[in-house]
Structures are given as C-alpha cells and as structure tokens.
Design a protein around this motif. Sequence first.
Motif, PDB file in Angstrom:
ATOM      1  N   PHE A 200       0.840  -1.204   0.000  1.00 40.19           N
ATOM      2  CA  PHE A 200       0.000   0.000   0.000  1.00 40.19           C
ATOM      3  C   PHE A 200       0.874   1.253   0.000  1.00 40.19           C
ATOM      4  O   PHE A 200       0.627   2.212  -0.753  1.00 40.19           O
ATOM      5  CB  PHE A 200      -0.919   0.009   1.219  1.00 40.19           C
ATOM      6  CG  PHE A 200      -2.145  -0.852   1.088  1.00 40.19           C
ATOM      7  CD1 PHE A 200      -2.952  -0.786  -0.032  1.00 40.19           C
ATOM      8  CD2 PHE A 200      -2.501  -1.735   2.101  1.00 40.19           C
ATOM      9  CE1 PHE A 200      -4.091  -1.569  -0.146  1.00 40.19           C
ATOM     10  CE2 PHE A 200      -3.632  -2.523   1.997  1.00 40.19           C
ATOM     11  CZ  PHE A 200      -4.429  -2.446   0.866  1.00 40.19           C
ATOM     12  N   ILE A 201       1.888   1.263   0.854  1.00 38.02           N
ATOM     13  CA  ILE A 201       2.780   2.415   0.940  1.00 38.02           C
ATOM     14  C   ILE A 201       3.495   2.639  -0.393  1.00 38.02           C
ATOM     15  O   ILE A 201       3.649   3.789  -0.855  1.00 38.02           O
ATOM     16  CB  ILE A 201       3.807   2.226   2.071  1.00 38.02           C
ATOM     17  CG1 ILE A 201       3.115   2.322   3.431  1.00 38.02           C
ATOM     18  CG2 ILE A 201       4.920   3.268   1.982  1.00 38.02           C
ATOM     19  CD1 ILE A 201       4.034   2.096   4.594  1.00 38.02           C
ATOM     20  N   ALA A 202       3.937   1.552  -1.018  1.00 37.90           N
ATOM     21  CA  ALA A 202       4.665   1.664  -2.286  1.00 37.90           C
ATOM     22  C   ALA A 202       3.797   2.344  -3.349  1.00 37.90           C
ATOM     23  O   ALA A 202       4.279   3.205  -4.105  1.00 37.90           O
ATOM     24  CB  ALA A 202       5.104   0.284  -2.765  1.00 37.90           C
ATOM     25  N   LEU A 203       2.516   1.983  -3.411  1.00 37.78           N
ATOM     26  CA  LEU A 203       1.624   2.598  -4.396  1.00 37.78           C
ATOM     27  C   LEU A 203       1.416   4.081  -4.114  1.00 37.78           C
ATOM     28  O   LEU A 203       1.393   4.909  -5.039  1.00 37.78           O
ATOM     29  CB  LEU A 203       0.277   1.876  -4.406  1.00 37.78           C
ATOM     30  CG  LEU A 203       0.230   0.547  -5.173  1.00 37.78           C
ATOM     31  CD1 LEU A 203      -1.157  -0.066  -5.074  1.00 37.78           C
ATOM     32  CD2 LEU A 203       0.607   0.750  -6.631  1.00 37.78           C
ATOM     33  N   ILE A 204       1.246   4.422  -2.840  1.00 35.77           N
ATOM     34  CA  ILE A 204       1.089   5.846  -2.492  1.00 35.77           C
ATOM     35  C   ILE A 204       2.355   6.610  -2.828  1.00 35.77           C
ATOM     36  O   ILE A 204       2.306   7.754  -3.323  1.00 35.77           O
ATOM     37  CB  ILE A 204       0.741   5.992  -0.992  1.00 35.77           C
ATOM     38  CG1 ILE A 204      -0.578   5.275  -0.678  1.00 35.77           C
ATOM     39  CG2 ILE A 204       0.633   7.473  -0.614  1.00 35.77           C
ATOM     40  CD1 ILE A 204      -0.868   5.163   0.802  1.00 35.77           C
ATOM     41  N   ALA A 205       3.511   5.966  -2.593  1.00 38.19           N
ATOM     42  CA  ALA A 205       4.788   6.617  -2.917  1.00 38.19           C
ATOM     43  C   ALA A 205       4.911   6.852  -4.424  1.00 38.19           C
ATOM     44  O   ALA A 205       5.387   7.912  -4.870  1.00 38.19           O
ATOM     45  CB  ALA A 205       5.949   5.760  -2.419  1.00 38.19           C
ATOM     46  N   ILE A 206       4.494   5.879  -5.219  1.00 36.62           N
ATOM     47  CA  ILE A 206       4.529   6.033  -6.682  1.00 36.62           C
ATOM     48  C   ILE A 206       3.645   7.210  -7.106  1.00 36.62           C
ATOM     49  O   ILE A 206       4.020   8.026  -7.968  1.00 36.62           O
ATOM     50  CB  ILE A 206       4.078   4.731  -7.377  1.00 36.62           C
ATOM     51  CG1 ILE A 206       5.135   3.636  -7.157  1.00 36.62           C
ATOM     52  CG2 ILE A 206       3.843   4.962  -8.869  1.00 36.62           C
ATOM     53  CD1 ILE A 206       4.688   2.267  -7.616  1.00 36.62           C
ATOM     54  N   TYR A 207       2.476   7.309  -6.490  1.00 33.21           N
ATOM     55  CA  TYR A 207       1.571   8.413  -6.806  1.00 33.21           C
ATOM     56  C   TYR A 207       2.183   9.754  -6.394  1.00 33.21           C
ATOM     57  O   TYR A 207       2.074  10.757  -7.123  1.00 33.21           O
ATOM     58  CB  TYR A 207       0.235   8.202  -6.110  1.00 33.21           C
ATOM     59  CG  TYR A 207      -0.778   9.289  -6.388  1.00 33.21           C
ATOM     60  CD1 TYR A 207      -1.048   9.713  -7.687  1.00 33.21           C
ATOM     61  CD2 TYR A 207      -1.485   9.897  -5.340  1.00 33.21           C
ATOM     62  CE1 TYR A 207      -1.976  10.710  -7.945  1.00 33.21           C
ATOM     63  CE2 TYR A 207      -2.411  10.888  -5.582  1.00 33.21           C
ATOM     64  CZ  TYR A 207      -2.661  11.293  -6.889  1.00 33.21           C
ATOM     65  OH  TYR A 207      -3.574  12.278  -7.141  1.00 33.21           O
ATOM     66  N   ALA A 208       2.872   9.765  -5.255  1.00 34.64           N
ATOM     67  CA  ALA A 208       3.515  11.003  -4.793  1.00 34.64           C
ATOM     68  C   ALA A 208       4.619  11.433  -5.757  1.00 34.64           C
ATOM     69  O   ALA A 208       4.781  12.630  -6.050  1.00 34.64           O
ATOM     70  CB  ALA A 208       4.079  10.805  -3.389  1.00 34.64           C
ATOM     71  N   VAL A 209       5.375  10.466  -6.251  1.00 35.91           N
ATOM     72  CA  VAL A 209       6.421  10.770  -7.235  1.00 35.91           C
ATOM     73  C   VAL A 209       5.795  11.337  -8.514  1.00 35.91           C
ATOM     74  O   VAL A 209       6.299  12.299  -9.106  1.00 35.91           O
ATOM     75  CB  VAL A 209       7.253   9.506  -7.550  1.00 35.91           C
ATOM     76  CG1 VAL A 209       8.185   9.760  -8.741  1.00 35.91           C
ATOM     77  CG2 VAL A 209       8.054   9.084  -6.332  1.00 35.91           C
ATOM     78  N   TYR A 210       4.688  10.721  -8.928  1.00 36.20           N
ATOM     79  CA  TYR A 210       3.961  11.202 -10.107  1.00 36.20           C
ATOM     80  C   TYR A 210       3.530  12.660  -9.900  1.00 36.20           C
ATOM     81  O   TYR A 210       3.672  13.492 -10.805  1.00 36.20           O
ATOM     82  CB  TYR A 210       2.749  10.315 -10.354  1.00 36.20           C
ATOM     83  CG  TYR A 210       1.790  10.852 -11.404  1.00 36.20           C
ATOM     84  CD1 TYR A 210       2.043  10.657 -12.763  1.00 36.20           C
ATOM     85  CD2 TYR A 210       0.638  11.551 -11.031  1.00 36.20           C
ATOM     86  CE1 TYR A 210       1.174  11.161 -13.727  1.00 36.20           C
ATOM     87  CE2 TYR A 210      -0.240  12.055 -11.986  1.00 36.20           C
ATOM     88  CZ  TYR A 210       0.033  11.857 -13.329  1.00 36.20           C
ATOM     89  OH  TYR A 210      -0.831  12.352 -14.281  1.00 36.20           O
ATOM     90  N   GLN A 211       2.994  12.962  -8.709  1.00 43.87           N
ATOM     91  CA  GLN A 211       2.590  14.331  -8.414  1.00 43.87           C
ATOM     92  C   GLN A 211       3.779  15.286  -8.491  1.00 43.87           C
ATOM     93  O   GLN A 211       3.673  16.407  -9.025  1.00 43.87           O
ATOM     94  CB  GLN A 211       1.961  14.402  -7.014  1.00 43.87           C
ATOM     95  CG  GLN A 211       0.590  13.766  -6.914  1.00 43.87           C
ATOM     96  CD  GLN A 211       0.052  13.853  -5.501  1.00 43.87           C
ATOM     97  OE1 GLN A 211       0.699  13.431  -4.549  1.00 43.87           O
ATOM     98  NE2 GLN A 211      -1.149  14.415  -5.364  1.00 43.87           N
ATOM     99  N   TYR A 212       4.908  14.832  -7.965  1.00 39.30           N
ATOM    100  CA  TYR A 212       6.106  15.675  -7.963  1.00 39.30           C
ATOM    101  C   TYR A 212       6.570  15.968  -9.387  1.00 39.30           C
ATOM    102  O   TYR A 212       6.906  17.111  -9.729  1.00 39.30           O
ATOM    103  CB  TYR A 212       7.217  14.982  -7.173  1.00 39.30           C
ATOM    104  CG  TYR A 212       8.475  15.793  -7.043  1.00 39.30           C
ATOM    105  CD1 TYR A 212       8.588  16.792  -6.077  1.00 39.30           C
ATOM    106  CD2 TYR A 212       9.562  15.566  -7.894  1.00 39.30           C
ATOM    107  CE1 TYR A 212       9.748  17.551  -5.969  1.00 39.30           C
ATOM    108  CE2 TYR A 212      10.722  16.311  -7.787  1.00 39.30           C
ATOM    109  CZ  TYR A 212      10.804  17.310  -6.816  1.00 39.30           C
ATOM    110  OH  TYR A 212      11.958  18.060  -6.709  1.00 39.30           O
TER     111      TYR A 212
END
Length: 731
Positions: A200-212
């Motif tokens: 779950f954390i990994a997916l949220i992190a991927i989304y955060a990178v996408y936002q960045y």
Amino acid sequence: MTLTTNQKTTILILLAFIFSIAVRLIWVGQFSNEEQFKFNDEFMINTNDGYYFAEGARDILAGVSENSNDLSPLESALSVLTAFIVKILPFSFETVIFYMPAFFASLLVIPIILIAREFDRLEVGFIAALVASIAWSYYNRTMVGYYDTDSLTIVFPTVLLWSLIWAIKTNEDKYFLIAALDAIAYRWWYPQSYALEAAFIALIAIYAVYQYVKKQKPETNLLLISFMLFAMVNLDGYIRLGIVLAFYIVLKIKRELVFKYLYYILALAVVLFFLTGGFDPILAKLKGYVFRDALKSDANGLGLHFFTVMQTIREAGEIPFEMFANRISGHTITFIAATIGYIWFAYRHPVMLLALPMVGLGVLAYGIPGLFSGGGLRFTIYAVPIMALGLGYIIYEVSNWLSTKLIRQKDRLSSKYIFMTLFSLGALYPNIAHVIEYRVPTVFTQDEVKLLDKLHTIAEREDYVVAWWDYGYPLRYYSDVKTLIDGAKHSGAVNFAVSFVLNSPQDRAAKMARLDVEYTEKRFRVNEANKGLDKNHTNYVKFLSSNIEQMTKDYGYKDTNDFLNSLDEDIKLPAKTRDVYLYLPNRMLGILPTVALFSNLDLMSGKKRVTPFFYISNRVQDKKESLELGNGVSIIKNMGQIQIGNQKLLMNSFIVTEYDNDGVLRKNIQVIDKNSPISVIFMKNYNQFLVLEKKIFNSTYIQLFVLENYDKTLYEPVILDPMAKIFKLKI
C-alpha cells in the motif's frame, strides 16, 4: 420519508451483516442433530489451527502466566480477544469460539460499503458486501467453527484500504490517523500483514512521485506515508501507537511546522523503518509459498537435508484456473465480470488502484504462467472484497445502461433496481450453492475427543504425546499435554523424528521418541540460558539447528545415517524426565505414505529412498476368482496370490483383524510365503484392506495400531479403541 446518506449506509450495513450471519448458520441447521460433531452438548470447531488459539485462551482464563515450553499462545491477539469476550459475555467458552468467526468475518461488509459510499455508489457497496461476505474462499475460512485469525485477516486490510482512499480523496487528518491505527491493529492481529501494508505504501509513494514530476503538491501523500511508516516500524505495538498518536497531536497543534519539516520527518520514518527490520519479514513469510523446493538443506553443522512440508499442504499447492475463479467470485463468469468491473471502476476512479496489492495477493494464488507458480488456495481470500466491488460496479453500470436503453423514462429507476436484483441473485447463487454443499465436518468426532479427554486424566501437563502434526493442536487442547510437532511447528527438521518413530520398527521408534522428547526439552533450557547473551559469550551454549543433528554429534558420529543405524544397538539414552505417549489414530492410515516421506530419505545427501508399496481399499468387488481392490490391485482367491498391476506374487501373510463383543482385537493370521515382501491385512470392522510392503508392515504404527503387536518391554497400552490407540513409552 427521505433517508439521509448516513441512515441509508447504516441500514445497508445491517442488512448485509445479517445476511452474512444467516448464510453461515446454514451449517448449524444442517448438523444440529449430528451428535458426533458435539462434545458436552456444544458444537466443536472445524479447523485444526483453531485449537492452538483455543489453548491460549483457555490458559489465559485459567490464570496461566508463563509456559514457554508448551508453546501455548498466551499473547496471541485471537487468544487474548477470546478470553476477554468469554469474561464479559454470558456465553460458554465453546459457544464463543464456535460462533466468533461468523460474527467477526461479517464485519467485512462495513468497509466495503463505506468504500463504495465515497464514490456515491451505495448500491455497488451493498451488492459487493453480499457477494464478498459469502464468497467461496472467504466463507470456507470464516464459517461457524472456523476459529482462526482469518475471521479478521481480510477485514483489517479492507478497512485500511477504505481509510487510505478517504485520506487521499479528502486530505482529512483523521483518516491519516485511522489508517495508521488500523495498520497497528492489523499487525497485532496478524503479524504477516507487513507485506500488504508495505505494498500500500509503495503505491502511495509512486503516486507522490507522479505528483512531484507533474509539479503537483505531494505533501499530503507524503504525510500519509509518514504516518504509515511510523505505524509499521518493527517496534513494540505500544511504542508504535505512542509514536503515531504523538505525531497526530503535533500535526493538530503545529500543522505548519509539520509541513515545513515534512521531508525530514519522512526521512526519519524511512530510516526507522529500515533500521528496525525493513523488508526482512516480507520475503521471509512469502518465500515458503512462492519459491519452494522438495528438499531443504540445513546450512549449519552437518548440512542435513530435510523434506519440506509445503508441497504436502493442499492450500499451498498450485490450483486450476476454474477453482481460482470460483473461490474468488463463485463462478468463472462472475469472476470475469468482476475483473472487467474492477478495471472499469479503477478507470473511472483511479484511486481504486490502491486495491492492487489485495488483487495481487489473490493472483498470487494462481501465479503467472512462465514467471512464478501459484502460492495456493490461501491467497485467494485477499482478492474477494476487491473483486466483489468490481462485480457490484459492473452490475450497477450495466443495469443503469439497460434501463436507460430499454425502458421508458418513468420506469427507469424501478427497472434499474430490478436488473440489479436479478444480476445480484445470479452472482449470489453459486456462492450460496457452495455454502449448502460445503458440509465440512468438525476436526474430531465426539468419540475421538472422548479418548483425548480420557488421556487428560492420565497424562500430566509436562508429558509429551508423539503424534503427527495434524493432531498436535487438538491433543494439546483436549489432553493438556505437550507435542513435538503441530500446525505451526512442522518443518522437515522437526517432522523427521516423529515420522521416523511412526514408520520404524518398535525398538528404533522407542529410542527416537525418548531422544527427541529429551532433546526438545534440552533445547528449551538452552534457549532460555542463552537469552541476552552474545553468541561469542563464554556462557553461550551452542545447540545445532536440529535435534537429529545434535544427537549425531553428541553420540560421536559425523554421519547421521551411522547414528540412526546405532539405534539397533543398546545405546545409552538420556535420563527420563517425563512420560511419553504415542497417539495412533485410525484416521492416520490414509496419510501414512505422506508421513513416511519425511523420514524416507538420506539426510546427508537429501536423496529419497525407494518408497515401499502401501495401498488401502474399502471398495472391494468380490468376483468369482478374485477380490478386486481397485487400481489394478487384486487378491487371487484360493492361491494366496496378490496381483499388483501386471505382477503376481504370493503373499507373505494374510491377516484378518476383528473386534469381539468385548472390544478385544482378534487376529486370524495365515502365513503363506515368508520370503514374500507383500502382506495383506483385512480390517473387518473397518471393511478395508491394507496391502503393504514389509517395511511398512513392520512399522510401529501398523504393529501397534492395526495389529496391537507391541513389545511389552517398550510400550504399555493406555487406551485401546478402534478410533485411536494410545501407548505409553516404558523407556
């Protein structure tokens, strides 16, 4: 009267919850008059592992505070919660552990409906809740009597998914806290939750990178990751709870300060996560199911090779696609519809991609051809709630489309609900049909439990019962004794000794039973003495990783085969510290070849030895010249011959066993050819034939249980019953 959204949500949750409970009570109705499924007028549970947690709850209620040597789970979440419920509610212990799974598992409907509510699709959530709550694999592992951690193992991650979705969509602090608290509770309940939480954390992190990358603001997602990482650090649960609550309080009081130093806080969380264990527990728990070999080699000491238990467990074996689909959605058609529905749902609402870790674990059950083999039945349960949401979504959308295209304007709303009802009933039908057909029995029958209850009055709490691991937990619960192996302690290294005892001649078996019991106790004492000591400390006691390896070393051998051969001689055994019993049930006959696998190999090389012939038949066709036992095995009448495939040979002996009116076993033995390797035993009361080679015929299990030919210098009969026989070791 117009209902508010909260009122609608509450009503739908209650209806789905009641439905889930009601379907699970079908089993109770089916077996209400089956006295063999009851003990002391209470239904018994129907899963072996349940007796492990029941033992812990029983000991907690009895005031037992420390029992490191008998492995009772005094700190297990399920045991603790059960003991608490028994204390505060006016129900018997047996009633609580029997109905508890149905109640707690039905809580799954709550997060499913709440997830759908976030997308303004309560109908989707209601359909999904109905389907998920009784889907094949979920029902199988949460039915009445299935007293195990599975009752909440899927509820917690579904709640976590709901809180993560709401946290991302609303950016409200309370959902960050709920997600973190759920992660803490999930770990308390099921320590293996680590991998799913990390995904779950990994997916949220991927989304955060996408936002960045897209120059959007990822701060709220980074804050969510920080909360989750603090909840996941490999520290005591109370410490993690304190960190999370403190972080939340600081966030509420000094919000601007938290966001100012957010990247430092995230870095701290990441460092703590890795310093306290990181990904170590993730791979350690999954590799046994995904990457498994037939043999495991012990890298320490002699480098012994043991047969692994994993490929003998059905739930860890590969499964066909149809079974995979059925267990998740009830039918291949509904599974395909659910898959399309989930993709559609995630396309319309990308935040549903957060559910991919649960879908992925479900896919792990089947595997990906060409990449990795399936992990087995146990993983299908994770995909159930997500696929149910996908099914609910496609039913809703298709029903809406049909009513729009086919029905006139004023009837569209009612027609949409008619379509939804019909499709939902179609989806529910195969699952309800499975519930009706899935007439799983209790672990033991009443007659078997009476024997264990009798043993409880004979054996002391510190005594050991040597039995196969399938029976370890029930033995400890009903007889309050120790066992060498059980549902959790059943690696090839520990299974070897018990397999050796059951499949070896009586003298060798008796010596190994005494050796393994005393070495097991010695290992407990050594581990206790080594607590807190570095391995290089002068007081540190080195004990090899397996008992059989330590025995080999202590008796002066470098080859375990030589040590095992020495058991034929008059070796000096360890001093007797407690009594040892052998539990030999009739039900073990069917798995005797599997039991033998664990000792029928060369431990030094890992090479499997030739498997002796063993065949059981209770479906016999009596023909003019032969008795046909099936699978190409037949007894040639009047000639004393046995035919196995194309081979005919004289029998060594033909033995008929039968209990007289006093329950005493009588044997009629006809010796035909002493040089023949094959004997036949007809167990008349069981209406079954055993065709077995000499090695198995001479095994302790066959000699003591089937024939009651026991060496009076080594064994003393304690209980002789057609269901099971218990012998006490004299040495």
